[in-house]
Write a protein that holds these residues in place. Structure first.
Motif, PDB file in Angstrom:
ATOM      1  N   ASN A  56       0.855  -1.169   0.000  1.00 22.68           N
ATOM      2  CA  ASN A  56       0.000   0.000   0.000  1.00 22.68           C
ATOM      3  C   ASN A  56       0.906   1.238   0.000  1.00 22.68           C
ATOM      4  O   ASN A  56       1.830   1.322   0.805  1.00 22.68           O
ATOM      5  N   PRO A  57       0.679   2.206  -0.884  1.00 25.22           N
ATOM      6  CA  PRO A  57       1.569   3.371  -0.962  1.00 25.22           C
ATOM      7  C   PRO A  57       1.649   4.167   0.330  1.00 25.22           C
ATOM      8  O   PRO A  57       2.725   4.645   0.701  1.00 25.22           O
ATOM      9  N   GLN A  58       0.549   4.305   1.031  1.00 24.88           N
ATOM     10  CA  GLN A  58       0.565   5.068   2.272  1.00 24.88           C
ATOM     11  C   GLN A  58       1.403   4.350   3.336  1.00 24.88           C
ATOM     12  O   GLN A  58       2.214   4.970   4.021  1.00 24.88           O
ATOM     13  N   GLU A  59       1.231   3.043   3.458  1.00 30.22           N
ATOM     14  CA  GLU A  59       2.009   2.263   4.415  1.00 30.22           C
ATOM     15  C   GLU A  59       3.489   2.277   4.053  1.00 30.22           C
ATOM     16  O   GLU A  59       4.364   2.371   4.923  1.00 30.22           O
ATOM     17  N   CYS A  60       3.765   2.202   2.764  1.00 29.76           N
ATOM     18  CA  CYS A  60       5.154   2.210   2.304  1.00 29.76           C
ATOM     19  C   CYS A  60       5.825   3.549   2.623  1.00 29.76           C
ATOM     20  O   CYS A  60       6.966   3.578   3.087  1.00 29.76           O
ATOM     21  N   CYS A  61       5.122   4.650   2.397  1.00 28.34           N
ATOM     22  CA  CYS A  61       5.690   5.965   2.700  1.00 28.34           C
ATOM     23  C   CYS A  61       5.914   6.137   4.197  1.00 28.34           C
ATOM     24  O   CYS A  61       6.899   6.751   4.618  1.00 28.34           O
ATOM     25  N   LEU A  62       5.014   5.602   5.009  1.00 29.64           N
ATOM     26  CA  LEU A  62       5.219   5.665   6.458  1.00 29.64           C
ATOM     27  C   LEU A  62       6.463   4.882   6.868  1.00 29.64           C
ATOM     28  O   LEU A  62       7.244   5.333   7.705  1.00 29.64           O
ATOM     29  N   ARG A  63       6.657   3.709   6.287  1.00 27.69           N
ATOM     30  CA  ARG A  63       7.846   2.902   6.591  1.00 27.69           C
ATOM     31  C   ARG A  63       9.121   3.584   6.109  1.00 27.69           C
ATOM     32  O   ARG A  63      10.145   3.562   6.794  1.00 27.69           O
ATOM     33  N   LEU A  64       9.048   4.165   4.913  1.00 24.90           N
ATOM     34  CA  LEU A  64      10.222   4.849   4.378  1.00 24.90           C
ATOM     35  C   LEU A  64      10.598   6.054   5.221  1.00 24.90           C
ATOM     36  O   LEU A  64      11.771   6.282   5.526  1.00 24.90           O
ATOM     37  N   ASN A  65       9.608   6.843   5.624  1.00 24.68           N
ATOM     38  CA  ASN A  65       9.883   8.031   6.434  1.00 24.68           C
ATOM     39  C   ASN A  65      10.351   7.675   7.837  1.00 24.68           C
ATOM     40  O   ASN A  65      11.054   8.457   8.471  1.00 24.68           O
ATOM     41  N   ALA A  66       9.971   6.502   8.323  1.00 24.32           N
ATOM     42  CA  ALA A  66      10.436   6.071   9.646  1.00 24.32           C
ATOM     43  C   ALA A  66      11.924   5.750   9.635  1.00 24.32           C
ATOM     44  O   ALA A  66      12.569   5.751  10.686  1.00 24.32           O
ATOM     45  N   CYS A  67      12.485   5.499   8.471  1.00 23.74           N
ATOM     46  CA  CYS A  67      13.911   5.149   8.370  1.00 23.74           C
ATOM     47  C   CYS A  67      14.809   6.362   8.184  1.00 23.74           C
ATOM     48  O   CYS A  67      16.030   6.223   8.275  1.00 23.74           O
ATOM     49  N   VAL A  68      14.246   7.530   7.945  1.00 21.02           N
ATOM     50  CA  VAL A  68      15.060   8.702   7.632  1.00 21.02           C
ATOM     51  C   VAL A  68      15.853   9.174   8.855  1.00 21.02           C
ATOM     52  O   VAL A  68      17.061   9.404   8.777  1.00 21.02           O
TER      53      VAL A  68
END
Length: 156
Positions: free
Chosen positions: A37-49
């Motif tokens: 899911n794009p929203q879930e993926c963006c949340l995971r990606l931003n959590a790694c920044v």
């Protein structure tokens, strides 16, 4: 012994950064193939920044404190890039990886290219750290042999 422990921690930190970048590439490829899911993926990606930025800052500060100036200077451009990415996020975006911008203008491919460049940079840094760790191991072994020879040659 202190140099060896320092380089072991440096290798662990570099390995963590490398695994984090590989995780980002995997998430981006899953997003590109519509497995996530794009929203879930963006949340995971931003959590790694933020952990990525913190680990890079910790690595550079430890390299600088321990006196390895060239290694710390070689890692500073990546830290500057991470800070630049974090600081140039528009105020209405959810983070570096925004849901609306990731699909427009080939955002997934751009982020994938950035992550692959970060991986290549981290692989070079990891190889330098491994070289200097091996050099510290060999130098310490030489020092121990010299001390043992001096101790055995002392007269009582």
């Amino acid at each position: 012994m202190g140099q060896i422990l320092f380089f072991i921690f440096s290798l662990i930190d570099n390995g963590f950064l490398l695994l984090l970048e590989i995780y980002l590439v995997l998430l981006l490829s899953d997003l590109e193939c519509d497995y996530l899911n794009p929203q879930e993926c963006c949340l995971r990606l931003n959590a790694c920044v933020t952990p990525r930025l913190g680990a890079q800052f910790l690595l550079i500060s430890l390299l600088f404190i321990s006196g390895h100036w060239w290694l710390s200077l070689s890692n500073i451009p990546l830290l500057i890039w991470f800070i630049y990415e974090k600081m140039t996020v528009p105020k209405n975006n959810s983070g570096v990886y925004d849901l609306l911008e990731i699909y427009s203008r080939n955002g997934v491919q751009k982020h994938m290219l950035k992550s692959l460049l970060n991986i290549s940079w981290l692989l070079v840094a990891l190889s330098f750290n491994m070289y200097f760790a091996m050099q510290a191991l060999l130098f310490e072994d030489e020092m121990q042999e010299e001390q043992l020879i001096k101790w055995n040659n002392t007269e009582y």
